[in-house]
Design a protein around this motif. Structure first.
Motif, PDB file in Angstrom:
ATOM      1  N   PRO A  56       0.825  -1.209   0.000  1.00 40.48           N
ATOM      2  CA  PRO A  56       0.000   0.000   0.000  1.00 40.48           C
ATOM      3  C   PRO A  56       0.865   1.269   0.000  1.00 40.48           C
ATOM      4  N   ILE A  57       0.461   2.223  -0.797  1.00 46.00           N
ATOM      5  CA  ILE A  57       1.108   3.529  -0.841  1.00 46.00           C
ATOM      6  C   ILE A  57       0.025   4.555  -0.560  1.00 46.00           C
ATOM      7  N   GLU A  58       0.199   5.304   0.513  1.00 47.52           N
ATOM      8  CA  GLU A  58      -0.791   6.294   0.945  1.00 47.52           C
ATOM      9  C   GLU A  58      -2.185   5.674   1.009  1.00 47.52           C
ATOM     10  N   ASN A  59      -2.255   4.483   1.602  1.00 50.06           N
ATOM     11  CA  ASN A  59      -3.494   3.726   1.791  1.00 50.06           C
ATOM     12  C   ASN A  59      -4.150   3.285   0.485  1.00 50.06           C
ATOM     13  N   GLN A  60      -3.422   3.311  -0.616  1.00 47.52           N
ATOM     14  CA  GLN A  60      -3.941   2.855  -1.903  1.00 47.52           C
ATOM     15  C   GLN A  60      -3.367   1.479  -2.201  1.00 47.52           C
ATOM     16  N   ARG A  61      -4.212   0.553  -2.622  1.00 46.40           N
ATOM     17  CA  ARG A  61      -3.754  -0.791  -2.961  1.00 46.40           C
ATOM     18  C   ARG A  61      -3.660  -1.003  -4.474  1.00 46.40           C
ATOM     19  N   LYS A  62      -4.247  -0.073  -5.237  1.00 36.56           N
ATOM     20  CA  LYS A  62      -4.176  -0.129  -6.704  1.00 36.56           C
ATOM     21  C   LYS A  62      -3.648   1.200  -7.202  1.00 36.56           C
ATOM     22  N   GLY A  63      -3.012   1.155  -8.371  1.00 38.30           N
ATOM     23  CA  GLY A  63      -2.504   2.385  -8.953  1.00 38.30           C
ATOM     24  C   GLY A  63      -2.463   2.302 -10.464  1.00 38.30           C
ATOM     25  N   LEU A  64      -2.387   3.449 -11.086  1.00 41.02           N
ATOM     26  CA  LEU A  64      -2.266   3.539 -12.541  1.00 41.02           C
ATOM     27  C   LEU A  64      -0.917   4.166 -12.860  1.00 41.02           C
ATOM     28  N   HIS A  65      -0.168   3.537 -13.746  1.00 41.35           N
ATOM     29  CA  HIS A  65       1.117   4.077 -14.188  1.00 41.35           C
ATOM     30  C   HIS A  65       0.869   4.921 -15.442  1.00 41.35           C
ATOM     31  N   LEU A  66       1.246   6.182 -15.370  1.00 37.21           N
ATOM     32  CA  LEU A  66       1.097   7.104 -16.494  1.00 37.21           C
ATOM     33  C   LEU A  66       2.493   7.440 -16.997  1.00 37.21           C
ATOM     34  N   LEU A  67       2.794   7.046 -18.220  1.00 37.14           N
ATOM     35  CA  LEU A  67       4.114   7.242 -18.811  1.00 37.14           C
ATOM     36  C   LEU A  67       4.136   8.552 -19.583  1.00 37.14           C
ATOM     37  N   THR A  68       5.135   9.402 -19.298  1.00 35.41           N
ATOM     38  CA  THR A  68       5.248  10.687 -19.981  1.00 35.41           C
ATOM     39  C   THR A  68       6.665  10.885 -20.507  1.00 35.41           C
ATOM     40  N   TYR A  69       6.762  11.621 -21.600  1.00 42.64           N
ATOM     41  CA  TYR A  69       8.045  12.045 -22.170  1.00 42.64           C
ATOM     42  C   TYR A  69       7.958  13.548 -22.377  1.00 42.64           C
TER      43      TYR A  69
END
Length: 127
Positions: free
Chosen positions: A53-66
Motif C-alpha cells: 500500500p502507498i498512501e493507503n492505496q492498494r491499486k494504482g495507474l502508471h502514467l508514462l510521460t516524455y
C-alpha cells in the motif's frame, strides 16, 4: 539553462483516474506546466494491484510521460509531485536524444495500434 529530455512514470490514484481520466491527466499536465516542461507524449501504461500500500492505496495507474525540461526544474517537479493528491509516486529518467526519440516513437506507435484495435470495424452497406 539547457533543456534535457526526460521520461517520467507517474503512479496515480487509480480510483481518481477511473472516475475522471481527463481531470487526472490535466493534474499531471499542470505539474509539468508549472515546471515549464514541454510535453511530447503521455499514455496510461498499466493499472493494477501494488506490491504494498502507498498512501493507503492498494491499486494504482502508471502514467508514462516524455517531455523536455530545464534541468534546474527537477527539484520543483519532485516537490509538486509530493504535494499532489493525485500523484502517489514518480520516477524520473533523463535520456540521450537518440534513445528519447526511439522511446517516444515506440509509445506513439503502441498507442496508435491500441486505438485501431479498439475502433469498431466499418459495416458494409447492404444493397
Amino acid at each position: 539553462m539547457s533543456q534535457h529530455l526526460y521520461e517520467c512514470m507517474f503512479l496515480l490514484d487509480s480510483g481518481r483516474y477511473a472516475t475522471d481520466p481527463q481531470g487526472t491527466e490535466a493534474a499531471v499536465r499542470e505539474i509539468l506546466d508549472r515546471c515549464e516542461a514541454e510535453l511530447v507524449a503521455m499514455v496510461p501504461w498499466q493499472e493494477g494491484k501494488l506490491a504494498y500500500p502507498i498512501e493507503n492505496q492498494r491499486k494504482g495507474l502508471h502514467l508514462l510521460t516524455y517531455f523536455r525540461m530545464d534541468g534546474g526544474q527537477v527539484d520543483e517537479l519532485a516537490r509538486l509531485c509530493r504535494l499532489s493528491e493525485t500523484v502517489l509516486r514518480h520516477l524520473l529518467l533523463q535520456h540521450p536524444p537518440k534513445l528519447f526519440d526511439a522511446m517516444v516513437q515506440a509509445v506513439t506507435q503502441h498507442t496508435e495500434q491500441q486505438t485501431e484495435e479498439a475502433a469498431p470495424e466499418p459495416v458494409a452497406a447492404e444493397k
